[in-house]
Scaffold this motif. Structure first.
Motif, short mmCIF file in Angstrom:
data_model
loop_
_atom_site.label_atom_id
_atom_site.label_comp_id
_atom_site.label_asym_id
_atom_site.label_seq_id
_atom_site.Cartn_x
_atom_site.Cartn_y
_atom_site.Cartn_z
N LEU A 82 -5.81 3.87 8.40
CA LEU A 82 -5.07 3.54 7.19
C LEU A 82 -4.20 4.69 6.71
O LEU A 82 -3.29 4.50 5.93
CB LEU A 82 -6.06 3.13 6.09
CG LEU A 82 -5.48 2.71 4.74
CD1 LEU A 82 -4.62 1.46 4.89
CD2 LEU A 82 -6.58 2.45 3.73
N ALA A 98 -13.06 -2.98 10.39
CA ALA A 98 -13.30 -1.73 9.67
C ALA A 98 -12.02 -0.91 9.57
O ALA A 98 -11.17 -0.96 10.46
CB ALA A 98 -14.39 -0.92 10.37
N TYR A 99 -11.92 -0.15 8.48
CA TYR A 99 -10.81 0.78 8.28
C TYR A 99 -11.36 2.19 8.14
O TYR A 99 -12.32 2.43 7.39
CB TYR A 99 -10.03 0.44 7.00
CG TYR A 99 -8.75 -0.32 7.23
CD1 TYR A 99 -7.66 0.30 7.80
CD2 TYR A 99 -8.63 -1.64 6.85
CE1 TYR A 99 -6.47 -0.37 8.00
CE2 TYR A 99 -7.43 -2.33 7.04
CZ TYR A 99 -6.36 -1.68 7.61
OH TYR A 99 -5.18 -2.35 7.79
N THR A 122 -5.85 -7.56 6.94
CA THR A 122 -6.19 -7.23 8.33
C THR A 122 -7.29 -8.15 8.83
O THR A 122 -7.23 -8.66 9.96
CB THR A 122 -6.64 -5.76 8.43
OG1 THR A 122 -5.61 -4.92 7.91
CG2 THR A 122 -6.91 -5.38 9.87
N SER A 132 -11.38 -4.83 -6.56
CA SER A 132 -11.14 -5.13 -5.15
C SER A 132 -11.74 -6.45 -4.69
O SER A 132 -11.13 -7.19 -3.91
CB SER A 132 -11.69 -4.00 -4.27
OG SER A 132 -11.05 -2.79 -4.58
N ARG A 162 -5.30 -0.87 -1.73
CA ARG A 162 -5.75 -0.83 -0.34
C ARG A 162 -6.65 -2.02 0.00
O ARG A 162 -6.74 -2.43 1.16
CB ARG A 162 -6.48 0.47 -0.04
CG ARG A 162 -7.79 0.65 -0.76
CD ARG A 162 -8.46 1.96 -0.37
NE ARG A 162 -9.71 2.15 -1.11
CZ ARG A 162 -10.51 3.20 -0.95
NH1 ARG A 162 -10.17 4.13 -0.08
NH2 ARG A 162 -11.61 3.31 -1.65
N SER A 163 -7.33 -2.60 -1.00
CA SER A 163 -8.21 -3.74 -0.72
C SER A 163 -7.42 -4.91 -0.16
O SER A 163 -7.92 -5.66 0.69
CB SER A 163 -8.95 -4.16 -1.99
OG SER A 163 -8.06 -4.53 -3.01
N GLN A 166 -11.56 -1.55 14.63
CA GLN A 166 -11.23 -0.53 13.64
C GLN A 166 -9.73 -0.20 13.66
O GLN A 166 -9.10 -0.22 14.71
CB GLN A 166 -12.01 0.75 13.94
CG GLN A 166 -13.51 0.53 14.02
CD GLN A 166 -14.21 1.74 14.56
OE1 GLN A 166 -14.82 2.48 13.80
NE2 GLN A 166 -14.16 1.97 15.85
N TYR A 224 0.82 -1.21 0.00
CA TYR A 224 0.00 0.00 0.00
C TYR A 224 0.86 1.26 0.00
O TYR A 224 0.61 2.20 -0.77
CB TYR A 224 -0.93 -0.01 1.21
CG TYR A 224 -1.77 1.24 1.33
CD1 TYR A 224 -2.82 1.47 0.46
CD2 TYR A 224 -1.49 2.20 2.30
CE1 TYR A 224 -3.59 2.63 0.55
CE2 TYR A 224 -2.26 3.35 2.40
CZ TYR A 224 -3.31 3.56 1.53
OH TYR A 224 -4.05 4.70 1.63
N SER A 243 -17.42 -1.85 5.80
CA SER A 243 -17.02 -0.55 5.27
C SER A 243 -17.97 0.56 5.67
O SER A 243 -17.66 1.74 5.50
CB SER A 243 -16.96 -0.62 3.73
OG SER A 243 -18.26 -0.83 3.20
N TYR A 301 -7.03 -4.25 3.49
CA TYR A 301 -8.27 -4.57 4.19
C TYR A 301 -8.39 -6.06 4.44
O TYR A 301 -8.69 -6.52 5.55
CB TYR A 301 -9.48 -4.11 3.37
CG TYR A 301 -9.64 -2.63 3.17
CD1 TYR A 301 -9.00 -1.70 3.97
CD2 TYR A 301 -10.47 -2.14 2.16
CE1 TYR A 301 -9.16 -0.34 3.77
CE2 TYR A 301 -10.65 -0.78 1.95
CZ TYR A 301 -9.99 0.11 2.76
OH TYR A 301 -10.16 1.46 2.56
N LEU A 305 -15.55 -8.14 6.82
CA LEU A 305 -15.15 -6.76 6.58
C LEU A 305 -16.39 -5.86 6.64
O LEU A 305 -17.47 -6.24 6.19
CB LEU A 305 -14.50 -6.62 5.21
CG LEU A 305 -13.01 -6.95 5.12
CD1 LEU A 305 -12.52 -6.80 3.68
CD2 LEU A 305 -12.18 -6.07 6.04
#
Length: 452
Positions: A202, A168-169, A225, A264, A218-219, A199, A65, A142, A222, A140
């Motif tokens: 990022l 969550a991010y 994590t 993603s 970034r996916s 949470q 990332y 969002s 996610y 996940l």
């Protein structure tokens, strides 16, 4: 401005910036580039000693990332395609053999459209030891309509021994998605189960100007994590809810093909992620339960679950689906109304709500956007969507744009896309007079960066 052909980085999770002569020609990246809270990191990424592959995967995703963001496309020859040579410090480098590195490079090429050269090295610090109570599910979250739909659905069916962890991010840290989580908690309490949201931030500590804005990678961060959280909670599956229309995300025009459209949660992306996890010796599978459903069908699931617990349409209207929700707009309005995710959202809620109005609140209404002006950036997505809906779409078009995993049922895939096209046509017929659309694709370079 000097054109670049190769971007070279070395990433370590140690706090030192001294990489040694071996990596002197590379730009240094490290964990200190992220502004994460240590307690949140520990809760999400601590794993047992025999499960270090998961923490290493997370550090690899962080390195990817940062390297992605630090490699601006605008200074490449074609202002898009990059070669990124990235070495990464991990704890168990022996697990990252040639096949695993090849799988990772292939996955990243799918996500970003670039060539990735991956190297791994020993020396990473171990994660802090933290044992968390067992959960029954990790998903996940969002704060968007699809992840909320799944959380609504599952929370309404929990029993007293069930516990769902939502990972969550960034965005769910603030309202309105935080209010969505409170609705989920209401459903869980009525079903006697437990729902928790973990949470993590990022945002890098510095960045912005000169950094690339496409953030396609970034996916993977996610997903990695959530995989760490699943391992820590002793769960063997991570759920990533995304309707089939947006998961497949077929290119609306030739200019949006390949990584110019987000991949993603594409089936091939999840297939490659699962192949990588298996190659590392992991026992976690990443799964999308909504691949065979349209946005409207997913929205109906959410509405039924919410209403069954005494919640109304507003539970869905509080979710955030916009492709760029941080754009300046009036207080309380989280949706632009014209980006592709907003348009798909509107079609889904129209299907689920029937005659009930969608009170989400959109900053711009398509009726008030001059779609005949080729320079109007707000018209790009509507014009391209109209072009796609007016063009025959076949299996050949789908597989030419992005591969599908072995064993994929093409009839099922095409059925969900066809049903989704009907939902989108009905939505456009309500919102936009046919005479206000130029039925040809946009040619602006904005298409490369606007859908993330």
């Amino acid at each position: 401005m000097t054109r670049r052909t190769v971007f070279r980085f070395h990433y370590t999770n140690n706090v030192t910036r001294e990489f040694g002569n071996r990596f002197a020609e590379r730009e240094g990246l490290s964990d200190t580039d992220f502004a994460d809270r240590p307690d949140r990191i520990a809760r999400l990424t601590s794993v047992a000693e025999d499960q270090q592959w998961a923490n290493d995967l997370w550090h690899v995703a962080r390195a990817v990332y940062l390297a992605d963001r630090r490699s601006p496309r605008e200074i490449t020859v074609d202002k898009w395609t990059r070669t990124i040579d990235l070495s990464i410090q991990v704890r168990e480098p022996d697990l990252w053999g040639p096949q695993q590195r090849t799988d990772l490079s292939s996955l990243l090429m799918m996500l970003t459209g670039d060539t990735w050269i991956i190297g791994v090295h020993s020396g990473a610090n171990p994660p802090p030891a933290l044992r968390l109570p067992d959960a029954t599910e990790v998903a996940l979250f969002s704060g968007g309509l699809d992840s909320a739909a799944y959380a609504f659905q599952r929370a309404s069916l929990l029993d007293k021994n069930d516990k769902i962890v939502l990972v969550a991010y960034n965005r769910p840290l603030k309202d309105p998605p935080n209010r969505v989580f409170r609705d989920i908690e209401v459903l869980a309490r009525r079903a006697s189960g437990t729902v928790e949201m973990e949470q993590l931030g990022l945002s890098p500590r510095s960045g912005g100007r000169g950094w690339d804005s496409t953030i396609r990678s970034r996916s993977l961060l996610y997903i990695a994590t959530a995989v760490c959280a699943a391992v820590n909670h002793r769960v063997d599956r991570v759920v990533i809810p995304e309707n089939g229309q947006l998961a497949l995300n077929p290119a609306l025009t030739p200019a949006r093909r390949s990584a110019c459209s987000t991949r993603s949660v594409h089936p091939w992306t999840l297939y490659k992620v699962n192949k990588l996890i298996e190659g590392l010796g992991g026992g976690v599978t990443v799964w999308n339960p909504y691949l065979s459903l349209t946005k409207g069908q997913v929205s109906k699931i959410a509405l039924d679950a919410a209403q069954g617990a005494g919640l109304g349409h507003e539970a869905l209207e509080r979710t955030v689906s916009c492709g760029h929700p941080t754009t300046a707009r009036p207080f309380g309005v989280s949706h632009c109304g014209y980006c592709f995710p907003c348009l798909v959202r509107r079609s889904g809620l129209r299907f689920a709500f029937g005659d009930h109005p969608d009170a989400t609140g959109y900053h711009f209404e398509p009726l008030r956007i001059d779609l005949t002006d080729p320079k109007n950036v707000r018209a790009v997505h509507i014009r391209d969507l109209s072009f796609w809906l007016g063009t025959e779409f076949t299996v050949d078009d789908l597989v030419a744009d992005a591969p599908l995993p072995p064993g994929t049922n093409l009839n099922t895939v095409m059925q969900v896309l066809d049903a989704g096209r009907h939902e989108l046509r009905d939505m456009l017929s309500d919102l936009v007079p046919a005479t206000n659309i130029i039925r040809q694709p946009s040619t602006s370079s904005i298409q490369r960066t606007s859908i993330r």
